[in-house]
Design a protein around this motif. Structure first.
Motif, PDB file in Angstrom:
ATOM      1  N   LEU A 232      -0.012  -1.910   7.229  1.00  0.00           N
ATOM      2  CA  LEU A 232      -0.172  -0.372   7.315  1.00  0.00           C
ATOM      3  C   LEU A 232       0.793   0.325   6.006  1.00  0.00           C
ATOM      4  N   ALA A 233      -0.598   1.442   5.790  1.00  0.00           N
ATOM      5  CA  ALA A 233      -0.311   2.027   4.050  1.00  0.00           C
ATOM      6  C   ALA A 233      -1.089   3.508   4.001  1.00  0.00           C
ATOM      7  N   PRO A 234      -0.816   4.268   3.080  1.00  0.00           N
ATOM      8  CA  PRO A 234      -1.214   5.386   2.464  1.00  0.00           C
ATOM      9  C   PRO A 234      -3.302   5.335   3.325  1.00  0.00           C
ATOM     10  N   PRO A 307       7.235  -5.397   2.703  1.00  0.00           N
ATOM     11  CA  PRO A 307       6.436  -4.644   1.644  1.00  0.00           C
ATOM     12  C   PRO A 307       5.817  -5.092   0.427  1.00  0.00           C
ATOM     13  N   VAL A 308       4.854  -5.368   0.465  1.00  0.00           N
ATOM     14  CA  VAL A 308       3.952  -5.539  -0.431  1.00  0.00           C
ATOM     15  C   VAL A 308       3.791  -4.214  -1.900  1.00  0.00           C
ATOM     16  N   ALA A 309       4.507  -3.090  -1.692  1.00  0.00           N
ATOM     17  CA  ALA A 309       4.334  -1.657  -2.769  1.00  0.00           C
ATOM     18  C   ALA A 309       5.126  -1.062  -1.984  1.00  0.00           C
ATOM     19  N   ALA A 310       4.932  -0.142  -2.662  1.00  0.00           N
ATOM     20  CA  ALA A 310       5.745   1.591  -1.974  1.00  0.00           C
ATOM     21  C   ALA A 310       4.650   1.920  -1.038  1.00  0.00           C
ATOM     22  N   ASP A 311       6.161   2.300   0.620  1.00  0.00           N
ATOM     23  CA  ASP A 311       4.654   2.651   1.582  1.00  0.00           C
ATOM     24  C   ASP A 311       3.620   2.081   1.943  1.00  0.00           C
ATOM     25  N   HIS A 312       3.618   0.541   1.916  1.00  0.00           N
ATOM     26  CA  HIS A 312       2.267  -0.493   2.048  1.00  0.00           C
ATOM     27  C   HIS A 312       2.543  -1.185   2.628  1.00  0.00           C
ATOM     28  N   GLN A 313       2.348  -1.870   4.043  1.00  0.00           N
ATOM     29  CA  GLN A 313       3.265  -2.853   4.174  1.00  0.00           C
ATOM     30  C   GLN A 313       1.981  -3.970   4.542  1.00  0.00           C
ATOM     31  N   VAL A 314       1.996  -5.623   4.806  1.00  0.00           N
ATOM     32  CA  VAL A 314       0.861  -6.356   4.917  1.00  0.00           C
ATOM     33  C   VAL A 314       2.033  -7.626   5.766  1.00  0.00           C
TER      34      VAL A 314
END
Length: 320
Positions: A232-234, A307-314
Motif C-alpha cells: 500500500l503506497a502512493p 511501513p518501509v517509507a513514509a506512507d508506504h507499507q509492505v
C-alpha cells in the motif's frame, strides 16, 4: 493523519463465503486501510483476490465476518437497518457492467431518479436529475428519455455514475467500472471520474485489475493477493519503486511498447504459475510458492503490513 481527515477506516476486515458442500472460503483475510476525504484509493490484484468482496463489505451489501468498517466515525457493521439506510445516500456504487445494472424498461432520467425515490427526497426532482446528467457530460434533453438499449456502453456508464452522484455521496465505490469499455471510452470515463471527484470533493474506492487504469485515477494504490494486502503506497512511488515481489511481477506483466517481456520476466523472476483465487493458501507468506526470493522464514511466518517509507507499507519479510 488526524481522525477528521479519514472518511473510511477499514480495520482487520474478514469476509467468508459459503461454498457448495458446506465449506467456508475466506475471500478477505484481515485487511486494513483508510481513505481520506477527497482521496482516490485504487485496489488492484488478480481475479479472485478479494477486491469485490472488500467492496461489498464496505458498502454492507455483504456483512463482514469480522473486523470494522468505520464510515465518518460510525461502525457500519454495528448499525441497525434504519440508521444504515439513512447513511446509504452517502455511500454509492458504480458497477462493472453498467448496462446490466440499469433497468432496461426505464428511461435514463427515471434511472437517475431511482435513488431519490428510494430515499424519499422531496419533489420535484427534475432539476436534480438534469444537473446530475449534465455533470457527467450528457444532455438531459436528448438522453433523458432514452432507455439503456438505445445508449452506448460509455453513455450507460455515465448514466450509472449520474445515478450515484444525484444523491450527493461522500464515497463512491467503483468496481471495475471501465473494464467492459473500449480503450478510448475508458479514457473518457476515467477523465470524467477525475473531474467529478474534484468538483464534488468525492472520495473514491476504485477497483480494477488493469494497473494502467489504477495509476491514472488513484492517489494511493493497494495491491491484494489471496485475500490480503501485500503493498500500500502512493501511486507514483509504487509504480516507480515497488517493494513487494508480487507487485513487481504485476508491473512486469504489463505489455511493453517493444512487445518484449518486462524486466522481471527477463531475469526469470516472474512466475506465471499459481492463482490468486486458490481456496487453500499456503502457510506463511501466500506468495512464497511463486516468489524467487522466498526463504525458510517465509514458509513459517505470515508477513504483516509494515511501513518501509513514509506512507508506504509492505507485507514482506525481505522487501529489498
Amino acid at each position: 493523519m488526524t481522525g477528521s481527515d479519514v472518511l473510511l477506516r477499514v480495520r482487520d476486515l474478514v469476509v467468508d463465503h459459503r461454498a457448495p458442500g458446506g465449506t467456508t472460503l475466506r475471500a478477505v483475510d484481515g485487511i486494513s486501510f483508510t481513505i481520506r476525504r477527497g482521496e482516490a484509493l485504487g485496489l488492484v490484484g488478480e481475479s479472485g483476490c478479494g477486491k469485490s468482496s472488500t467492496a461489498q463489505a464496505v458498502l454492507m451489501l455483504r456483512r463482514p465476518t469480522g473486523g470494522r468498517v468505520e464510515f465518518d466515525g460510525q461502525d457500519l457493521a454495528r448499525l441497525s437497518p434504519r440508521p444504515l439506510r439513512r447513511l446509504r445516500p452517502r455511500l454509492q456504487l458504480v458497477f462493472q457492467d453498467a448496462a446490466s445494472s440499469l433497468n432496461p424498461r426505464r428511461t435514463a432520467a427515471a434511472i437517475v431518479a431511482e435513488g431519490l425515490a428510494a430515499h424519499r427526497f422531496p419533489r420535484p426532482w427534475d432539476r436534480l436529475v438534469d444537473d446530475a446528467l449534465s455533470s457527467v457530460g450528457l444532455d438531459p434533453r436528448t438522453i433523458g428519455h432514452r432507455r439503456p438499449g438505445e445508449l452506448s456502453g460509455g453513455q450507460c456508464q455515465r448514466v450509472a455514475l449520474a445515478r450515484a452522484l444525484v444523491l450527493s455521496p461522500a464515497l463512491v465505490v467503483c468496481d471495475e467500472p471501465v473494464s467492459a469499455l473500449d480503450v478510448s471510452v475508458q479514457a473518457q470515463i476515467l477523465n470524467l471520474l477525475e473531474d467529478v471527484r474534484r468538483q464534488h470533493g468525492l472520495s473514491l474506492l476504485f477497483i480494477a485489475h488493469d494497473l494502467a487504469v489504477v495509476r491514472q485515477i488513484s492517489d494511493r494504490v493497494g495491491v491484494m493477493y489471496r485475500g490480503r494486502l501485500c503493498e500500500l503506497a502512493p501511486a507514483e512511488r509504487l509504480y516507480r519503486r515497488p517493494r513487494h515481489p508480487y507487485t513487481r511481477t504485476l508491473l512486469d506483466a504489463v505489455p511493453r511498447l517493444d512487445g518484449g517481456p518486462g524486466p522481471a520476466a527477463q531475469a526469470g523472476r516472474a512466475d506465471p504459475g499459481g492463482s490468486g483465487s486458490s481456496p487453500r493458501p499456503p502457510r506463511g507468506c501466500r506468495f512464497r510458492s511463486r516468489c524467487p526470493q522466498a526463504q525458510d522464514r517465509c514458509a513459517e511466518v505470515v508477513p504483516l503490513l509494515r511501513p518501509v517509507a513514509a506512507d508506504h507499507q509492505v507485507a514482506c519479510h525481505f522487501p529489498d
